[in-house]
Design a protein around this motif. Structure first.
Motif, PDB file in Angstrom:
ATOM      1  N   PHE A  36       0.815  -1.211   0.000  1.00 40.73           N
ATOM      2  CA  PHE A  36       0.000   0.000   0.000  1.00 40.73           C
ATOM      3  C   PHE A  36       0.846   1.258   0.000  1.00 40.73           C
ATOM      4  CE2 PHE A  36      -4.664  -0.059   0.565  1.00 40.73           C
ATOM      5  CZ  PHE A  36      -4.857  -1.360   0.140  1.00 40.73           C
ATOM      6  N   LYS A  37       2.030   1.209   0.570  1.00 41.07           N
ATOM      7  CA  LYS A  37       2.898   2.389   0.585  1.00 41.07           C
ATOM      8  C   LYS A  37       3.250   2.823  -0.829  1.00 41.07           C
ATOM      9  CE  LYS A  37       4.867   1.655   5.144  1.00 41.07           C
ATOM     10  NZ  LYS A  37       6.066   1.374   5.920  1.00 41.07           N
ATOM     11  N   LYS A  38       3.158   1.888  -1.792  1.00 40.62           N
ATOM     12  CA  LYS A  38       3.479   2.209  -3.184  1.00 40.62           C
ATOM     13  C   LYS A  38       2.526   3.230  -3.781  1.00 40.62           C
ATOM     14  CE  LYS A  38       5.470  -2.304  -4.144  1.00 40.62           C
ATOM     15  NZ  LYS A  38       5.297  -3.579  -4.841  1.00 40.62           N
ATOM     16  N   CYS A  43       3.623  12.644   1.772  1.00 41.16           N
ATOM     17  CA  CYS A  43       3.406  13.619   2.854  1.00 41.16           C
ATOM     18  C   CYS A  43       1.943  13.724   3.290  1.00 41.16           C
ATOM     19  CB  CYS A  43       3.935  14.992   2.460  1.00 41.16           C
ATOM     20  SG  CYS A  43       5.682  14.992   2.040  1.00 41.16           S
ATOM     21  N   THR A  44       1.164  12.680   3.080  1.00 43.60           N
ATOM     22  CA  THR A  44      -0.240  12.680   3.509  1.00 43.60           C
ATOM     23  C   THR A  44      -0.601  11.297   4.035  1.00 43.60           C
ATOM     24  OG1 THR A  44      -1.191  11.892   1.423  1.00 43.60           O
ATOM     25  CG2 THR A  44      -0.844  14.265   1.620  1.00 43.60           C
ATOM     26  N   ASN A  45      -1.808  11.165   4.503  1.00 43.11           N
ATOM     27  CA  ASN A  45      -2.354   9.854   4.862  1.00 43.11           C
ATOM     28  C   ASN A  45      -3.419   9.474   3.850  1.00 43.11           C
ATOM     29  OD1 ASN A  45      -0.827   9.331   7.150  1.00 43.11           O
ATOM     30  ND2 ASN A  45      -2.157  10.562   8.430  1.00 43.11           N
ATOM     31  N   LEU A  46      -3.202   9.843   2.601  1.00 45.53           N
ATOM     32  CA  LEU A  46      -4.152   9.580   1.528  1.00 45.53           C
ATOM     33  C   LEU A  46      -3.561   8.606   0.525  1.00 45.53           C
ATOM     34  CD1 LEU A  46      -5.341  13.261   0.965  1.00 45.53           C
ATOM     35  CD2 LEU A  46      -6.481  11.473   2.301  1.00 45.53           C
ATOM     36  N   TYR A  47      -4.446   7.910  -0.187  1.00 45.66           N
ATOM     37  CA  TYR A  47      -4.017   6.857  -1.100  1.00 45.66           C
ATOM     38  C   TYR A  47      -4.717   7.013  -2.442  1.00 45.66           C
ATOM     39  CZ  TYR A  47      -2.266   5.041   3.214  1.00 45.66           C
ATOM     40  OH  TYR A  47      -1.581   4.929   4.400  1.00 45.66           O
TER      41      TYR A  47
END
Length: 60
Positions: A36-38, A43-47
């Protein structure tokens, strides 16, 4: 799975939880994974919704 078109192109953790219909603990474990980090927006907590779709299709 809920209709993805109803969600914005950038997803919060709560959106991912609703889409996948999983619990809060499972959602946070998932978003902290290397896969998921990909597709995390820097710099956010958005995906990225596109990244989530690719992951669901097994392409990530």
């Amino acid at each position: 799975m809920n209709k993805l078109n109803a969600y914005p192109e950038v997803l919060a953790v709560k959106d991912i939880k609703q889409i996948l219909r999983i619990g809060t603990h499972q959602t946070y474990s998932l978003v902290k994974s290397e896969e998921f980090k990909k597709f995390m927006v820097p710099c956010t907590n958005l995906y990225s919704k596109k990244g989530l779709i690719l992951w669901l299709q097994g392409k990530i």
